[in-house]
Enzyme design. Structure first.
Site, PDB file in Angstrom:
ATOM      1  N   GLU A 113     -82.994 -23.529 -89.254  1.00 29.32           N
ATOM      2  CA  GLU A 113     -84.341 -23.917 -88.846  1.00 29.32           C
ATOM      3  C   GLU A 113     -85.388 -22.822 -89.006  1.00 29.32           C
ATOM      4  O   GLU A 113     -86.551 -23.120 -89.269  1.00 29.32           O
ATOM      5  CB  GLU A 113     -84.319 -24.369 -87.371  1.00 29.32           C
ATOM      6  N   SER A 138     -50.058 -44.877 -36.088  1.00 26.70           N
ATOM      7  CA  SER A 138     -49.255 -43.945 -35.280  1.00 26.70           C
ATOM      8  C   SER A 138     -49.619 -42.481 -35.470  1.00 26.70           C
ATOM      9  O   SER A 138     -48.914 -41.609 -34.958  1.00 26.70           O
ATOM     10  CB  SER A 138     -47.770 -44.124 -35.635  1.00 26.70           C
TER      11      SER A 138
END
Length: 626
Positions: free
Chosen positions: A99, A360
């Site tokens: 680029e 329980s």
């Protein structure tokens, strides 16, 4: 500010007059006109965005910084913050070579490239041939979000790029590009793109992956791999060829990279600890990065385990798992459901925080209180016979009575009648108070007074509550505040849940509980629980380092035939410990004062537990309420 603008316009206007745009403005007043235009453009530029304050996706990360879950920005975009050290170096080198090879040298504008672009524009009769845009100019365009086809827009972009270079260094500009570059749809930035297309962070990319991420921002919609893989491949291969010309790749490397397939679908972003992550973001709405104490590796392993086991039980069944560090109380894994999007099992509901009947699982605390009060010892004998307490007549889960058993046997076998006999002796008010000490917020039906039924599940608790309670058993009775934040909560730990000897007795008995079919005896200390009507299955256990809790059931509370703690939840618990990867340190040795003897060697008052107010009902004649 005015002086700065004038200085800026003088420095910028000189190159413009000498460069490619000089001929455009020479007949319109020359330098004065250009300076005026530049001044006007510069005055209208948006503020220079800072990398640290740029609006980005909120990230929830684990204890090491590993991404757990990202969230979109308020406008629905995936724009994940990223730093240069989080990006594969070859991608950065390819990007600059492709680029803007003069990126490190220019001040925002590559005048040579711009001159060539203008010359090609004139020769082509007004048709753009090359853009001449630098990476800084592209960042300016991304910030403003406006097209740059018109000459005036290009000039504005140039002025903006020069302003960016005036304020930011090169690494900051490059970071802005890597954060804002478009990759198709609502994906912005290289980190979001790498996760969406490759399912991994951009820290380590293949040559082909890096080339594709360089190519996509130039035409993100036309080259989207999930929509046009052929266009994406062509663009990627063009980048690879350019890298050969630039000397970054050998031809054989580029050819090998071209054989790598193009991803044809977007992947889901990470969704680990989805429920906990959502709560964390809601608690810190302005934070960019929210760290949790969770371990991403363990979280992923337990989420997979929960989903697999839930599917095996029933598609409408949910599974929740919570694992915490015993020393610090830090939550290492929090699995709220088999999956956030599991519709049949209401996956959006976090079952680690849902109020359910504990079955329980409160029995260990009941016996622990008896040990602490000097009423019983693990080897004390107790009667497991039909016993009535006014109108309440508890029965064992299987309907049978065992006669005379030891407290150790009664707890290890989870017998109901002895537990209620002991609870009646120690008192429900004391049980409720000790639950509160363990940071358990027990909720009674209709806000009624505590009754004996709470010993068998007649109370509402959460999985997090039970994990907190069992952590106290493993910590010699000392409570701990469970938290998923990196910093521990302020304040001391509070009064003990049990004294060290009583806590040791409880842990020692729980280590004797028979394991499920996939477990080994003595591997962990644990307890199971099943609520009335097969609605909830529980298993909570600990070794010397970690406490883990498991819940299974339907979020709507519907019965699940055959759902029990030992058959449904315990196998998940033991598999969870297998996935911890810890040393599985045993529970702590007996503390001073522990009385490790057989029943015959106990003092006479401890050899047999007797409750003076309980009436024993014989089976013949027919039972009556005593």
């Amino acid at each position: 500010m005015t002086g700065r603008l004038r200085s800026f316009s003088r420095r910028f206007a000189g190159p413009v007059l000498a460069g490619a745009f000089a001929f455009t403005f020479a007949g319109a007043g020359g330098g004065i006109y250009v300076r005026t235009v530049v001044d006007n453009i510069a005055a209208g530029l948006p503020p220079v965005p800072m990398v640290d304050t740029l609006p980005v996706s909120t990230l929830v990360v684990d204890r090491t910084g590993t991404l757990l879950r990202p969230f979109t920005t308020p406008d629905g975009r995936w724009r994940l913050p990223v730093t240069l050290d989080q990006v594969d170096r070859r991608l950065i080198d390819m990007l600059i070579a492709y680029e803007d090879k003069s990126f490190r040298a220019h001040e925002g504008i590559d005048w040579g490239a711009m001159g060539r672009a203008v010359g090609q524009f004139v020769q082509a009769g007004g048709r753009p041939v090359s853009g001449g845009s630098t990476l800084t100019m592209q960042v300016a365009r991304l910030i403003e979000g406006a097209p740059t086809r018109a000459l005036s827009a290009k000039l504005r972009q140039m002025v903006h790029a020069h302003a960016l270079e005036d304020t930011l260094n090169k690494d900051e500009i490059l970071t802005l590009y890597l954060t804002l570059a478009p990759y198709g749809g609502n994906i912005e930035g290289v980190r979001a793109a790498s996760l969406a297309y490759f399912g991994k962070e951009p820290t380590r990319l293949t040559t082909a992956e890096a080339a594709l991420l360089v190519a996509l921002p130039q035409s993100p919609e036309a080259r989207r791999p999930d929509r046009d893989s052929a266009a994406a491949r062509e663009a990627r291969d063009r980048v690879l060829d350019r890298m050969v010309t630039a000397g970054l790749l050998r031809r054989e490397q580029a050819d090998a990279a071209k054989t790598e397939p193009i991803p044809e679908a977007r992947r889901r972003f990470p969704m680990l600890a989805a429920h906990a992550a959502r709560r964390a973001v809601e608690a810190a709405p302005d934070a960019r990065i929210v760290p949790l104490s969770i371990d991403a590796r363990l979280q992923g392993a337990l989420e997979a385990l929960g989903a697999k086991r839930a599917a095996a039980i029933d598609p409408k069944v949910s599974v929740a798992i919570l694992a915490a560090d015993l020393k610090t109380g830090e939550i290492r894994a929090s699995v709220g459901s088999p999956g956030l999007f599991a519709d049949e099992s209401d996956g959006h509901v976090d079952m680690t925080l849902a109020l359910r009947s504990p079955g329980s699982t409160l029995k260990p605390l009941i016996y622990g209180l008896a040990f602490e009060l000097g009423m019983a010892h693990p080897e004390s004998l107790i009667e497991d016979r039909p016993t009535a307490f006014d109108a309440y007549v508890p029965v064992n889960f299987d309907g049978f009575s065992r006669g005379t058993v030891s407290i150790r046997q009664a707890l290890a076998q989870s017998l109901n009648i002895p537990a209620i006999v002991v609870l009646d002796a120690v008192g429900t008010a004391r049980l409720t108070a000790r639950l509160r000490r363990a940071n358990v917020e027990a909720v009674l039906p209709g806000h009624t007074a505590p009754g004996l039924a709470m010993g068998l599940g007649g109370v509402g608790v959460t999985l997090k509550d039970l994990v907190s309670l069992y952590a106290a058993f493993a910590r010699e009775g000392r409570p701990v505040v469970l938290h998923d934040t990196v910093l521990p909560p302020e304040g001391d730990e509070g009064p003990p849940v049990l004294d060290p000897v009583a806590a040791y007795y409880v842990a020692d008995i729980l280590r004797d509980v028979a394991p499920p079919i996939n477990g080994s005896p003595g591997r962990i200390a644990y307890k199971t629980g099943t609520s009335y009507g097969y609605r909830d299955a529980w298993a909570i256990g600990f070794d010397g380092e970690t406490v883990v809790g498991v819940w299974a059931g339907r979020p709507d509370g519907s019965p699940v035939p055959g759902l029990t703690g030992i058959a449904s939840a315990a196998p998940i618990l033991f598999e969870a410990f297998d996935r911890l990867g810890t040393s599985n340190t045993r529970v702590k040795p007996a503390p001073d004062g522990a009385f490790l003897v057989a029943n015959a060697e106990l003092p006479a008052p401890l050899q047999r537990f007797r409750h003076p107010d309980a009436a024993i009902i014989s089976a013949d004649p027919p039972p009556e309420i005593a």
